[in-house]
Design a protein around this motif. Sequence first.
Motif, PDB file in Angstrom:
ATOM      1  N   ASP A   1      -8.093  -7.816  -4.829  1.00  0.00           N
ATOM      2  CA  ASP A   1      -8.154  -7.503  -6.255  1.00  0.00           C
ATOM      3  C   ASP A   1      -9.048  -6.282  -6.472  1.00  0.00           C
ATOM      4  O   ASP A   1      -9.937  -6.013  -5.657  1.00  0.00           O
ATOM      5  CB  ASP A   1      -8.769  -8.680  -7.035  1.00  0.00           C
ATOM      6  CG  ASP A   1      -7.790  -9.827  -7.168  1.00  0.00           C
ATOM      7  OD1 ASP A   1      -6.576  -9.554  -7.286  1.00  0.00           O
ATOM      8  OD2 ASP A   1      -8.243 -10.996  -7.137  1.00  0.00           O
TER       9      ASP A   1
ATOM     10  N   LYS B   1      -4.108   7.632   2.873  1.00  0.00           N
ATOM     11  CA  LYS B   1      -4.983   8.479   2.066  1.00  0.00           C
ATOM     12  C   LYS B   1      -6.336   8.731   2.727  1.00  0.00           C
ATOM     13  O   LYS B   1      -6.915   9.797   2.537  1.00  0.00           O
ATOM     14  CB  LYS B   1      -5.136   7.973   0.631  1.00  0.00           C
ATOM     15  CG  LYS B   1      -5.738   6.624   0.467  1.00  0.00           C
ATOM     16  CD  LYS B   1      -5.714   6.225  -1.014  1.00  0.00           C
ATOM     17  CE  LYS B   1      -5.712   4.732  -1.165  1.00  0.00           C
ATOM     18  NZ  LYS B   1      -6.608   3.979  -0.280  1.00  0.00           N
TER      19      LYS B   1
ATOM     20  N   GLN C   1     -12.765  -7.644  -2.790  1.00  0.00           N
ATOM     21  CA  GLN C   1     -12.056  -6.915  -1.724  1.00  0.00           C
ATOM     22  C   GLN C   1     -11.281  -7.874  -0.824  1.00  0.00           C
ATOM     23  O   GLN C   1     -10.145  -7.594  -0.450  1.00  0.00           O
ATOM     24  CB  GLN C   1     -13.036  -6.072  -0.902  1.00  0.00           C
ATOM     25  CG  GLN C   1     -13.531  -4.853  -1.683  1.00  0.00           C
ATOM     26  CD  GLN C   1     -14.228  -3.824  -0.820  1.00  0.00           C
ATOM     27  OE1 GLN C   1     -15.130  -4.163  -0.060  1.00  0.00           O
ATOM     28  NE2 GLN C   1     -13.837  -2.559  -0.957  1.00  0.00           N
TER      29      GLN C   1
ATOM     30  N   ARG D   1      -2.158  -6.602  -2.386  1.00  0.00           N
ATOM     31  CA  ARG D   1      -2.674  -5.233  -2.618  1.00  0.00           C
ATOM     32  C   ARG D   1      -1.530  -4.301  -3.032  1.00  0.00           C
ATOM     33  O   ARG D   1      -1.698  -3.452  -3.898  1.00  0.00           O
ATOM     34  CB  ARG D   1      -3.369  -4.704  -1.364  1.00  0.00           C
ATOM     35  CG  ARG D   1      -4.771  -5.290  -1.170  1.00  0.00           C
ATOM     36  CD  ARG D   1      -5.216  -5.242   0.278  1.00  0.00           C
ATOM     37  NE  ARG D   1      -5.306  -3.905   0.814  1.00  0.00           N
ATOM     38  CZ  ARG D   1      -5.185  -3.607   2.110  1.00  0.00           C
ATOM     39  NH1 ARG D   1      -4.964  -4.574   2.990  1.00  0.00           N
ATOM     40  NH2 ARG D   1      -5.284  -2.375   2.521  1.00  0.00           N
TER      41      ARG D   1
HETATM   42  P1  ADP Z   1      -6.313   0.287   0.476  1.00  0.00           P
HETATM   43  O1  ADP Z   1      -5.856   1.424  -0.359  1.00  0.00           O
HETATM   44  O2  ADP Z   1      -5.628   0.233   1.807  1.00  0.00           O
HETATM   45  O3  ADP Z   1      -6.237  -1.040  -0.224  1.00  0.00           O
HETATM   46  P2  ADP Z   1      -9.150   0.967   0.093  1.00  0.00           P
HETATM   47  O4  ADP Z   1     -10.244   1.022   1.105  1.00  0.00           O
HETATM   48  O5  ADP Z   1      -8.875   2.191  -0.697  1.00  0.00           O
HETATM   49  O6  ADP Z   1      -7.848   0.512   0.895  1.00  0.00           O
HETATM   50  O7  ADP Z   1      -9.450  -0.219  -0.943  1.00  0.00           O
HETATM   51  C1  ADP Z   1      -9.765  -1.510  -0.484  1.00  0.00           C
HETATM   52  C2  ADP Z   1     -10.245  -2.396  -1.631  1.00  0.00           C
HETATM   53  O8  ADP Z   1     -11.432  -1.836  -2.206  1.00  0.00           O
HETATM   54  C3  ADP Z   1      -9.297  -2.579  -2.800  1.00  0.00           C
HETATM   55  O9  ADP Z   1      -8.329  -3.590  -2.562  1.00  0.00           O
HETATM   56  C4  ADP Z   1     -10.272  -2.979  -3.912  1.00  0.00           C
HETATM   57  O10 ADP Z   1     -10.708  -4.315  -3.751  1.00  0.00           O
HETATM   58  C5  ADP Z   1     -11.461  -2.078  -3.618  1.00  0.00           C
HETATM   59  N1  ADP Z   1     -11.358  -0.789  -4.323  1.00  0.00           N
HETATM   60  C6  ADP Z   1     -11.217   0.441  -3.762  1.00  0.00           C
HETATM   61  N2  ADP Z   1     -11.166   1.395  -4.700  1.00  0.00           N
HETATM   62  C7  ADP Z   1     -11.259   0.752  -5.893  1.00  0.00           C
HETATM   63  C8  ADP Z   1     -11.256   1.175  -7.265  1.00  0.00           C
HETATM   64  N3  ADP Z   1     -11.145   2.461  -7.600  1.00  0.00           N
HETATM   65  N4  ADP Z   1     -11.373   0.235  -8.220  1.00  0.00           N
HETATM   66  C9  ADP Z   1     -11.503  -1.070  -7.919  1.00  0.00           C
HETATM   67  N5  ADP Z   1     -11.507  -1.540  -6.665  1.00  0.00           N
HETATM   68  C10 ADP Z   1     -11.391  -0.640  -5.655  1.00  0.00           C
END
Ligand code: ADP
Length: 204
Positions: free
Chosen positions: A67, A23, A63, A154
Amino acid sequence: MRFASASGHGVRLLLLAPPGAGKGTQGERLAAWSGARHIAAGDLLRAQAQAEGPLGREIAAHQARGDLVPDQIVLDVLTPAVTEAAAHGGYILDGFPRNLTQAIAAAELAARLDVTLDAAIYLHAPEPVLTRRLLDRASQSGRSDDKADVIRHRLQVFAETTGPLVPYYTERGILVAVDADQPPDTVTADIQARLSGLTRAADR
Ligand code: ADP
């Protein structure tokens, strides 16, 4: 052909996808194509996590475990970026919303900004493909959550918590499902074709 929303005031897209579906890559490309801003929730939260103090530490801890960060923190971080983007060509939200509470907040924010969501793009790929991609990039990513056990968690969080947004947006008539188990250029072309189809349908 660039994508123009039916309202003519920029585009508002959501990217709904499990970890490893691509994404981030697709979000950047769609932003360049549509003129809207790419807002990656994970990136904004990682940037906040670098800050000294309790808020940064709390975000970093969630992160690192894989979670979700608490909803209110996510909204506080994203709302200013979304508000700003809505006034300048629209937004492509990558990784937000990730649960039902956030989906309702995203709809309320759009209503407050007097815009509508054009589409929720669901990038899907089989779990073994996602796991392999995430493990392949783990050594270069430098991310605290790119470790085998956290990757597994995740993917589970996506299946249990974010997955229900697929029927949610299907019911609202804006889900666009695209096969992400293809080369990145093919995925981009598929998304663009589907979005251009939506514009044409809206023109009729
Ligand atoms: P991925 O989709 O590979 O897990 P992201 O960078 O989108 O990578 O997300 C990494 C982490 O950031 C998630 O595991 C979570 O801890 C946090 N995170 C991202 N977007 C959200 C969201 N909308 N709500 C809560 N936590 C989020």
